[in-house]
Scaffold this motif. Structure first.
Motif, PDB file in Angstrom:
ATOM      1  N   ALA A  26       0.758  -1.058   0.050  1.00  0.00           N
ATOM      2  CA  ALA A  26       0.018   0.140  -0.005  1.00  0.00           C
ATOM      3  C   ALA A  26       0.896   1.212   0.034  1.00  0.00           C
ATOM      4  CB  ALA A  26      -0.838  -0.114   1.248  1.00  0.00           C
ATOM      5  N   LEU A  27       0.465   2.042  -0.689  1.00  0.00           N
ATOM      6  CA  LEU A  27       1.009   3.412  -0.792  1.00  0.00           C
ATOM      7  C   LEU A  27      -0.042   4.462  -0.266  1.00  0.00           C
ATOM      8  CD1 LEU A  27       2.666   3.550  -4.283  1.00  0.00           C
ATOM      9  CD2 LEU A  27       3.618   3.121  -2.364  1.00  0.00           C
ATOM     10  N   LEU A  28       0.658   5.652   0.494  1.00  0.00           N
ATOM     11  CA  LEU A  28      -0.045   6.686   1.007  1.00  0.00           C
ATOM     12  C   LEU A  28       0.852   7.859   0.659  1.00  0.00           C
ATOM     13  CD1 LEU A  28      -0.670   4.465   3.588  1.00  0.00           C
ATOM     14  CD2 LEU A  28      -2.558   6.119   3.846  1.00  0.00           C
ATOM     15  N   ALA A  29      -0.018   9.162   0.536  1.00  0.00           N
ATOM     16  CA  ALA A  29       0.885  10.369   0.485  1.00  0.00           C
ATOM     17  C   ALA A  29       0.096  11.338   1.160  1.00  0.00           C
ATOM     18  CB  ALA A  29       0.696  10.775  -1.215  1.00  0.00           C
ATOM     19  N   GLU A  30       0.854  12.293   1.499  1.00  0.00           N
ATOM     20  CA  GLU A  30       0.355  13.609   2.369  1.00  0.00           C
ATOM     21  C   GLU A  30      -0.282  14.315   1.337  1.00  0.00           C
ATOM     22  OE1 GLU A  30       0.223  13.789   5.342  1.00  0.00           O
ATOM     23  OE2 GLU A  30       1.861  12.995   6.551  1.00  0.00           O
TER      24      GLU A  30
END
Ligand code: BTN
Length: 314
Positions: free
Chosen positions: A99-103
């Motif tokens: 999984a990837l998350l970004a601000e």
């Protein structure tokens, strides 16, 4: 970014204090603050004699906590064009699930070519990648299943009035709270990957460039939300629903989906860009198609470019 972490409590910090904490000069702090504003769009208030502060506290993402509580390999990016695009780029080297998350997203993608507004540190921009050995067939209606993952997450956090709008919008009080964009990679007949992009409006209060009514969790629940908790719970739900979906397909989740379908029984217009069809929503089929009563008959419609709108007197 360490400077943003110091400011994330929403309180005043003087230039001297920030400089000492980071071991740099006051003018270096000033330059970094300017970068925050120019590159990331974070508004910083300066009050002479008191220092700098953000308009309100920011709940910043913590990769370690999300990985631990969410049970997924997770990477958190400060700023990226789109987490879906980045997942696609990583796929040749990185084996799903991850999984990837970004601000912050500079070019967040929505359905039907729309942009997804993604201000720094406010909302959840998450992409989960799973692999399907059974080809594209096994991924049919996955976006509806993922709508349920969002609904279950919101329920656990106290947003009880969230509902689904076919195919995969999540609405609260008729306004959009979350959206899902699934993109595919790999061999459609053999091993392929689903790039599951989910955007949830968590703490956003203002946005002047969204062309539809929207709401955030902060507004629905009356206060700032912990984005790490939202992300962890969401990843848990994505995982458990993916396990059901890959074994039994959307058929096993259809009745739960219909329970949350906000427009069940309502008079709607279905548009495909060139055609409009009026009818009443009868439900969803096991393959994820929308079922509508049209001219006394039940008909099924499916396709990524379709969109529903409520008729005024419905
Ligand atoms: C929609 O139009 O309703 C779908 C919105 C999907 C937005 C998410 S945010 C995380 C991921 N990265 C993107 O660029 N889009 C999805």
């Amino acid at each position: 970014m360490p400077l943003l972490k110091l400011l994330s409590d929403g309180k005043f910090h003087s230039g001297v204090e920030l400089g000492e904490a980071l071991g740099v000069s006051r003018s270096a702090i000033w330059k970094r603050l300017k970068t925050l504003e120019d590159d990331l769009g974070v508004e910083v208030f300066k009050v002479p004699g008191r220092g700098y502060r953000l308009e309100e506290p920011l709940s910043l993402l913590d990769a370690e906590r999300i990985a631990q509580e969410g049970g997924w390999p997770v990477a958190v990016l400060a700023s990226i064009d789109s987490t879906n695009a980045e997942a696609q780029r990583r796929l040749p080297q990185q084996q799903p699930p991850f999984a990837l998350l970004a601000e912050h997203q500079l070019a967040g993608r929505g359905r039907r070519g729309r942009a997804w507004v993604s201000p720094y540190g406010k909302n959840l921009y998450l992409t989960a990648v799973v692999s399907s050995p059974g080809g594209i067939q096994k991924l049919q209606a996955l976006s509806l299943t993922m709508g349920l993952a969002v609904i279950r997450t919101l329920q656990q956090l106290g947003v009880e009035d969230a509902c689904l709008k076919w195919p995969n919008d999540v609405l609260v009080r008729g306004r959009k709270l979350a959206g899902i964009l699934i993109e595919l990679s790999g061999d459609p007949q053999d091993v392929c990957q689903a790039i599951i992009g989910i955007g949830i409006n968590v703490n956003m209060r203002l946005a002047d460039n969204i062309d539809q009514p929207w709401i955030s969790m902060a507004e629905a629940l009356g206060g700032l939300q912990d984005r790490n908790q939202v992300a962890s719970l969401l990843l848990r739900e994505i995982d458990s629903l993916w396990q059901i979906h890959r074994r039994s397909g959307f058929a096993a989740l259809r009745s739960e989906w219909e329970r949350y379908h906000g427009w069940q029984g309502r008079a709607v217009t279905l548009s495909s860009g060139v055609r409009c069809i009026q009818g009443t929503v009868a439900g969803v089929a096991e393959d994820g198609a929308i079922l509508m009563h049209v001219d006394g008959q039940t008909q099924a419609f499916s396709g990524g470019e379709l969109s529903l709108s409520l008729d005024h007197d419905s």
